[in-house]
Write a protein that holds these residues in place. Sequence first.
Motif, PDB file in Angstrom:
ATOM      1  N   ARG A   1      -3.141  -8.526   5.872  1.00  0.00           N
ATOM      2  CA  ARG A   1      -4.328  -7.967   5.239  1.00  0.00           C
ATOM      3  C   ARG A   1      -4.385  -8.426   3.789  1.00  0.00           C
ATOM      4  N   PRO A   2      -5.576  -8.549   3.251  1.00  0.00           N
ATOM      5  CA  PRO A   2      -5.677  -8.978   1.852  1.00  0.00           C
ATOM      6  C   PRO A   2      -5.253  -7.855   0.913  1.00  0.00           C
ATOM      7  N   LEU A   3      -4.803  -8.239  -0.280  1.00  0.00           N
ATOM      8  CA  LEU A   3      -4.413  -7.240  -1.279  1.00  0.00           C
ATOM      9  C   LEU A   3      -5.616  -6.609  -1.930  1.00  0.00           C
TER      10      LEU A   3
ATOM     11  N   LEU B   1       5.465  -7.726  -1.490  1.00  0.00           N
ATOM     12  CA  LEU B   1       4.016  -7.875  -1.418  1.00  0.00           C
ATOM     13  C   LEU B   1       3.609  -8.926  -0.401  1.00  0.00           C
TER      14      LEU B   1
ATOM     15  N   ASN C   1      -5.573   2.702   5.085  1.00  0.00           N
ATOM     16  CA  ASN C   1      -5.192   1.601   4.204  1.00  0.00           C
ATOM     17  C   ASN C   1      -5.581   1.908   2.767  1.00  0.00           C
ATOM     18  N   LEU C   2      -4.655   1.624   1.863  1.00  0.00           N
ATOM     19  CA  LEU C   2      -4.900   1.721   0.435  1.00  0.00           C
ATOM     20  C   LEU C   2      -4.015   0.691  -0.245  1.00  0.00           C
ATOM     21  N   SER C   3      -4.586  -0.053  -1.193  1.00  0.00           N
ATOM     22  CA  SER C   3      -3.790  -1.079  -1.863  1.00  0.00           C
ATOM     23  C   SER C   3      -2.582  -0.439  -2.535  1.00  0.00           C
ATOM     24  N   SER C   4      -1.501  -1.134  -2.548  1.00  0.00           N
ATOM     25  CA  SER C   4      -0.186  -0.748  -3.064  1.00  0.00           C
ATOM     26  C   SER C   4       0.521   0.308  -2.203  1.00  0.00           C
ATOM     27  N   TYR C   5       0.008   0.535  -0.978  1.00  0.00           N
ATOM     28  CA  TYR C   5       0.659   1.420  -0.017  1.00  0.00           C
ATOM     29  C   TYR C   5       0.776   0.700   1.322  1.00  0.00           C
TER      30      TYR C   5
ATOM     31  N   SER D   1       4.067  -7.473   3.133  1.00  0.00           N
ATOM     32  CA  SER D   1       3.129  -6.409   3.473  1.00  0.00           C
ATOM     33  C   SER D   1       1.695  -6.904   3.540  1.00  0.00           C
ATOM     34  N   SER D   2       1.396  -7.963   2.836  1.00  0.00           N
ATOM     35  CA  SER D   2       0.010  -8.442   2.816  1.00  0.00           C
ATOM     36  C   SER D   2      -0.210  -9.637   3.729  1.00  0.00           C
TER      37      SER D   2
ATOM     38  N   SER E   1       4.404   4.283  -0.687  1.00  0.00           N
ATOM     39  CA  SER E   1       4.075   3.338  -1.755  1.00  0.00           C
ATOM     40  C   SER E   1       4.971   2.110  -1.666  1.00  0.00           C
TER      41      SER E   1
END
Length: 151
Positions: A149-151, A142, A88-92, A145-146, A116
Amino acid sequence: MYIGKKTILILVILIFASNSSTFGKKLVEEGHISGLIKDSMGVPLRGVLITLIKGTFNPKVIKKVTTNGSGKYEIKNLLPGSYSLSANLSSYLPSFKPRIQILSGQLAQINFSLQSLYHKSFSPNSTSENSINNKEDIRSVLRSSSSNRPL
């Protein structure tokens, strides 16, 4: 100073017992997982959260690590068995790999390629009409995808 036979016998038993417990632990060699995390363009990603999970119906997080500046990660000292990994990585978009078998004394190489949320790929045969109909606004992407999970 006199040391009796019973004292020597007790000392020998204690020494043998401590060595045998250490010996028993050495019978099962631990396994390792390592890998490289890249984006869809092949660029290594730094700071990706890698979560190691054991179990299917009642999963348990075993360990969490992050990738270094070269996009590499390593998880050591794993008992043999079946595990799952998530990246997990934000914006991916998150990625998940189930049923990874760790064998005694072996290294499992598990690589990820993360997509991305902001990268839009165009195919050479796409028409302008198709691209207009397939547009999504960033908020809906967004939000979808979120949702888990939190952003």
